[in-house]
Design a protein around this motif. Structure first.
Motif, PDB file in Angstrom:
ATOM      1  N   GLU A 188       2.253   1.820  -3.403  1.00  0.00           N
ATOM      2  CA  GLU A 188       1.256   2.370  -4.340  1.00  0.00           C
ATOM      3  C   GLU A 188       1.003   3.848  -4.058  1.00  0.00           C
ATOM      4  OE1 GLU A 188      -1.980  -0.424  -4.032  1.00  0.00           O
ATOM      5  OE2 GLU A 188      -0.860  -1.919  -5.202  1.00  0.00           O
ATOM      6  N   GLN A 189       0.911   4.157  -2.777  1.00  0.00           N
ATOM      7  CA  GLN A 189       0.650   5.543  -2.360  1.00  0.00           C
ATOM      8  C   GLN A 189       1.757   6.483  -2.849  1.00  0.00           C
ATOM      9  OE1 GLN A 189       0.151   5.403   1.875  1.00  0.00           O
ATOM     10  NE2 GLN A 189       0.116   7.642   2.056  1.00  0.00           N
ATOM     11  N   HIS A 190       3.001   5.994  -2.833  1.00  0.00           N
ATOM     12  CA  HIS A 190       4.135   6.865  -3.191  1.00  0.00           C
ATOM     13  C   HIS A 190       4.707   6.532  -4.570  1.00  0.00           C
ATOM     14  CE1 HIS A 190       4.302   8.875   0.721  1.00  0.00           C
ATOM     15  NE2 HIS A 190       3.883   7.712   1.194  1.00  0.00           N
ATOM     16  N   GLN A 238       0.834  -1.215   0.000  1.00  0.00           N
ATOM     17  CA  GLN A 238       0.000   0.000   0.000  1.00  0.00           C
ATOM     18  C   GLN A 238       0.862   1.256   0.000  1.00  0.00           C
ATOM     19  OE1 GLN A 238      -2.724  -0.429   3.281  1.00  0.00           O
ATOM     20  NE2 GLN A 238      -4.203  -1.603   2.065  1.00  0.00           N
TER      21      GLN A 238
END
Ligand code: GLN
Length: 382
Positions: free
Chosen positions: A24-26, A21
């Motif tokens: 994906e966020q960064h 996660q």
């Protein structure tokens, strides 16, 4: 009504989900959670299409498709010279994770001890806790992640119901050989104790090594559950199909659990895998060379960086020491590397009850070269 008291109070979200996660966020290159970013063999996908178009939509038999269990038995004979009865000794499960859970529930009772070797795969302990057992963590010896035999022998007692080993070992890649299984057989002989052998990376072994399976150690096999995963072998971790091989009496107990956890696993995929396994044994035979090329490619990319790669004899993971880069503890380092430098890894301390004083992260190299190249460009800048 009182607030629910957790049965797993110390369990959070798994590190694999947390790091994926965060990646994906960064928009980081994700070398954390272990999964390939290339596809299963095209011929296998064609077979899945065929099975979906055909009549394979209802429940598979509870222990697994007859054709798939026959194919697995054939493969065990071919690869390891081992004869098992597909009717009574093989159970197809929803991933190795389910097989591990079922085996633990089948044998572990309240108050029993289960020996695990740290760093250990994260699903073992919660499954032990839910069965009412207690995980006894023994650290593997650095630098090669080998069993501390004296400590192992001293830890066995009348309460030890199960020992869990994992070879090729996640996250270190370390391998157990036939002599190790002989030694385990000797140590367990006086006890009413079972063995769970997690062999999901059986085909990911390098430098000419051959995978040693517990099934080939006849004395030990009589008290063992051996667990395998189609997800690893066919680049299809999302299919969640695996299997357990155990003597009939042990398989019967495992099936008692399995039939009320999932009853059976997805039918069309079982059918497709059965046909593919028989028609294309070269796929698993060529897997060591396939992954060795990737291991070597990634090791060469790490060479000009400040990471120090540890020996990687098996699995699709590469451990690396980052002490020349940072003083941060590994969990913080992994977050920093993801957020600030765009490469996601797995910190190794999370697989320990008592982490040793080392600075290690795990990279997954089951990726296209372009993905590994992109990660390396960022790692070289550190
Ligand atoms: N076994 C995989 C790993 O080690 C992850 C499996 C999962 O995400 N549950 O990365």
């Amino acid at each position: 009504m009182k607030a629910l008291v957790s049965k797993l109070p110390s369990v959070g979200t798994t590190i694999f989900t947390v790091m994926t996660q965060l990646a994906e966020q960064h928009r980081a290159v994700n070398l954390s959670q272990g999964f390939p970013n290339f596809d299963p063999p095209a011929g296998l996908i064609d077979l899945v299409d065929k099975c979906l178009a055909g009549r394979h939509h209802q429940y598979a038999p509870m222990p697994g498709s007859v054709a798939l269990r026959a194919a697995i038995a054939g493969k065990l004979k071919d690869m390891y010279g081992v004869t098992v009865d597909p009717g009574t000794d093989i159970t197809v499960t929803s991933g190795a994770t389910e097989a591990i859970f079922d085996a633990i529930q089948a044998v572990v009772r309240r108050g029993d001890e289960v020996i695990v070797f740290d760093p250990c795969y994260d699903s073992y302990e919660p499954s032990i806790t839910l069965a009412g057992g207690k995980a006894v963590h023994l650290p593997l010896l650095l630098p090669d992640f080998t069993i501390d035999w004296d400590r192992f022998a001293a830890s066995l007692n009348e309460r030890t119901r199960l020992v869990i080993v994992n070879s090729p070992h996640n996250p270190s890649g370390a391998l157990l050989d036939a002599a190790d299984f002989d030694r385990i057989a000797e140590l367990l002989r006086p006890y009413d104790c079972y063995l769970l052998s997690d062999e999901v990376y059986e085909h990911v072994v390098f430098d000419g090594a051959r995978h040693s399976t517990v099934l080939a150690q006849r004395e030990l096999a009589a008290r063992s559950f051996a667990v395998f995963s189609f997800g690893k072998t066919y680049h299809a971790t999302g299919w969640k199909l695996g299997y357990c091989v155990a003597p009939a009496a042990l398989s019967a107990e495992l099936r008692r659990v399995h039939q009320y956890v999932t009853f059976s696993s997805t039918t069309p995929l079982q059918q497709a895998l059965a046909e593919y396994l028989v028609a294309h044994p070269e796929h698993h035979r060529e897997l060591p060379a396939f992954y060795q090329e990737r291991r070597d490619y990634f090791a060469a990319l790490l060479e000009p960086t400040k990471f120090r790669a540890l020996p990687a004899p098996g699995t699709y993971f590469q451990l690396a020491d980052y002490s020349a880069i940072s003083e941060l503890p590994d969990v913080e380092f992994a977050r920093w590397l993801t957020i600030e430098h765009g490469v996601a890894t797995i910190p190794v301390s999370v697989f320990y009850e008592r982490p040793p004083d080392v600075k290690l992260v795990r990279f997954c190299f089951a990726k296209e070269n372009a993905t590994l190249d992109a990660a390396a460009r960022r790692l070289r800048a550190l």
